[in-house]
Design a protein around this motif. Structure first.
Motif, PDB file in Angstrom:
ATOM      1  N   ILE A   1      34.844   9.592  29.839  1.00 33.33           N
ATOM      2  CA  ILE A   1      34.243   8.710  28.909  1.00 33.33           C
ATOM      3  C   ILE A   1      32.730   9.482  28.760  1.00 33.33           C
ATOM      4  CG2 ILE A   1      33.579   6.838  27.757  1.00 33.33           C
ATOM      5  CD1 ILE A   1      36.128   5.636  29.010  1.00 33.33           C
ATOM      6  N   LYS A   2      32.315   9.741  27.616  1.00 37.15           N
ATOM      7  CA  LYS A   2      30.887  10.004  27.386  1.00 37.15           C
ATOM      8  C   LYS A   2      30.426   9.105  26.193  1.00 37.15           C
ATOM      9  CE  LYS A   2      27.574  13.518  25.710  1.00 37.15           C
ATOM     10  NZ  LYS A   2      27.306  14.698  25.049  1.00 37.15           N
ATOM     11  N   VAL A   3      29.233   8.259  26.560  1.00 42.79           N
ATOM     12  CA  VAL A   3      28.656   7.458  25.317  1.00 42.79           C
ATOM     13  C   VAL A   3      27.508   7.822  24.769  1.00 42.79           C
ATOM     14  CG1 VAL A   3      28.010   4.881  25.140  1.00 42.79           C
ATOM     15  CG2 VAL A   3      29.919   5.228  26.592  1.00 42.79           C
ATOM     16  N   THR A   4      27.104   7.606  23.539  1.00 42.08           N
ATOM     17  CA  THR A   4      25.836   8.124  23.038  1.00 42.08           C
ATOM     18  C   THR A   4      25.648   7.012  22.144  1.00 42.08           C
ATOM     19  OG1 THR A   4      26.780  10.612  23.115  1.00 42.08           O
ATOM     20  CG2 THR A   4      24.743   9.910  21.580  1.00 42.08           C
ATOM     21  N   PRO A   5      24.707   6.212  22.206  1.00 40.41           N
ATOM     22  CA  PRO A   5      24.012   5.269  21.421  1.00 40.41           C
ATOM     23  C   PRO A   5      23.495   5.699  20.117  1.00 40.41           C
ATOM     24  CG  PRO A   5      22.810   5.075  23.549  1.00 40.41           C
ATOM     25  CD  PRO A   5      23.702   6.360  23.409  1.00 40.41           C
ATOM     26  N   LEU A   6      23.755   5.247  18.949  1.00 42.46           N
ATOM     27  CA  LEU A   6      23.366   5.763  17.743  1.00 42.46           C
ATOM     28  C   LEU A   6      22.476   5.208  17.047  1.00 42.46           C
ATOM     29  CD1 LEU A   6      26.966   6.536  16.211  1.00 42.46           C
ATOM     30  CD2 LEU A   6      25.621   8.163  17.358  1.00 42.46           C
ATOM     31  N   ALA A   7      21.402   5.730  16.218  1.00 45.36           N
ATOM     32  CA  ALA A   7      20.554   5.042  15.204  1.00 45.36           C
ATOM     33  C   ALA A   7      20.556   5.401  13.725  1.00 45.36           C
ATOM     34  CB  ALA A   7      19.149   5.331  15.850  1.00 45.36           C
ATOM     35  N   ASN A   8      19.986   4.675  12.954  1.00 42.49           N
ATOM     36  CA  ASN A   8      19.948   5.207  11.525  1.00 42.49           C
ATOM     37  C   ASN A   8      19.202   6.399  11.260  1.00 42.49           C
ATOM     38  OD1 ASN A   8      21.593   2.967  10.399  1.00 42.49           O
ATOM     39  ND2 ASN A   8      19.956   1.662  10.615  1.00 42.49           N
ATOM     40  N   HIS A   9      19.577   7.291  10.424  1.00 48.04           N
ATOM     41  CA  HIS A   9      18.830   8.476  10.023  1.00 48.04           C
ATOM     42  C   HIS A   9      18.015   8.288   9.090  1.00 48.04           C
ATOM     43  CE1 HIS A   9      17.754  12.528   9.213  1.00 48.04           C
ATOM     44  NE2 HIS A   9      17.912  13.009  10.538  1.00 48.04           N
ATOM     45  N   PRO A  10      16.762   8.647   9.017  1.00 46.90           N
ATOM     46  CA  PRO A  10      15.857   8.222   7.738  1.00 46.90           C
ATOM     47  C   PRO A  10      16.492   8.885   6.596  1.00 46.90           C
ATOM     48  CG  PRO A  10      14.796   9.473   9.305  1.00 46.90           C
ATOM     49  CD  PRO A  10      16.002   9.045  10.067  1.00 46.90           C
ATOM     50  N   SER A  11      16.967  10.080   6.574  1.00 45.76           N
ATOM     51  CA  SER A  11      17.754  10.625   5.519  1.00 45.76           C
ATOM     52  C   SER A  11      18.846  10.214   4.965  1.00 45.76           C
ATOM     53  CB  SER A  11      17.778  11.992   5.607  1.00 45.76           C
ATOM     54  OG  SER A  11      16.485  12.772   5.991  1.00 45.76           O
ATOM     55  N   SER A  12      19.586   9.270   5.523  1.00 46.99           N
ATOM     56  CA  SER A  12      20.960   8.947   5.229  1.00 46.99           C
ATOM     57  C   SER A  12      20.689   7.773   3.963  1.00 46.99           C
ATOM     58  CB  SER A  12      21.252   8.089   6.298  1.00 46.99           C
ATOM     59  OG  SER A  12      22.653   7.441   5.840  1.00 46.99           O
ATOM     60  N   ILE A  13      21.515   7.956   2.945  1.00 40.87           N
ATOM     61  CA  ILE A  13      21.522   6.950   1.856  1.00 40.87           C
ATOM     62  C   ILE A  13      22.174   5.826   2.336  1.00 40.87           C
ATOM     63  CG2 ILE A  13      21.327   8.990   0.269  1.00 40.87           C
ATOM     64  CD1 ILE A  13      24.313   8.615  -0.663  1.00 40.87           C
TER      65      ILE A  13
END
Length: 94
Positions: free
Chosen positions: A79-91
């Protein structure tokens, strides 16, 4: 908190086929329960592999660890886990 989780399953060939079938059935029930609860938001199969890429939406690292370690196939997973954050270009902001 959103996490991308990559899972590769490696079941030993020596494991009893009846046990493997039961583990897979238990895995399906557990994963679908988490999906219905909104914690396992998305799951995609990796073409040509016994693997998936999933998105989890949980409150903490500890909650994610608890959910993943509760997977019946967990002992046979990489298992590989990657935390995600909002991208400023996302609508769409989650």
């Amino acid at each position: 908190m959103l996490y991308m989780v990559e899972m590769i399953v490696q079941i030993p060939h020596s494991l009893d086929p009846a046990l493997v079938a039961q583990i897979k059935q238990d895995e399906k029930e557990y994963s679908q329960k988490l999906q219905r609860e909104g914690k396992w938001r998305h799951i995609w199969r990796v073409v040509g592999e016994y693997a998936n890429v999933s998105i989890f939406d949980v409150q903490s690292n500890d909650e994610l660890h608890s959910l993943l370690s509760g997977l019946p196939l967990f002992p046979y997973m990489q298992i590989k886990v990657t935390p995600l954050a909002n991208h400023p270009s996302s609508i769409v902001q989650e």
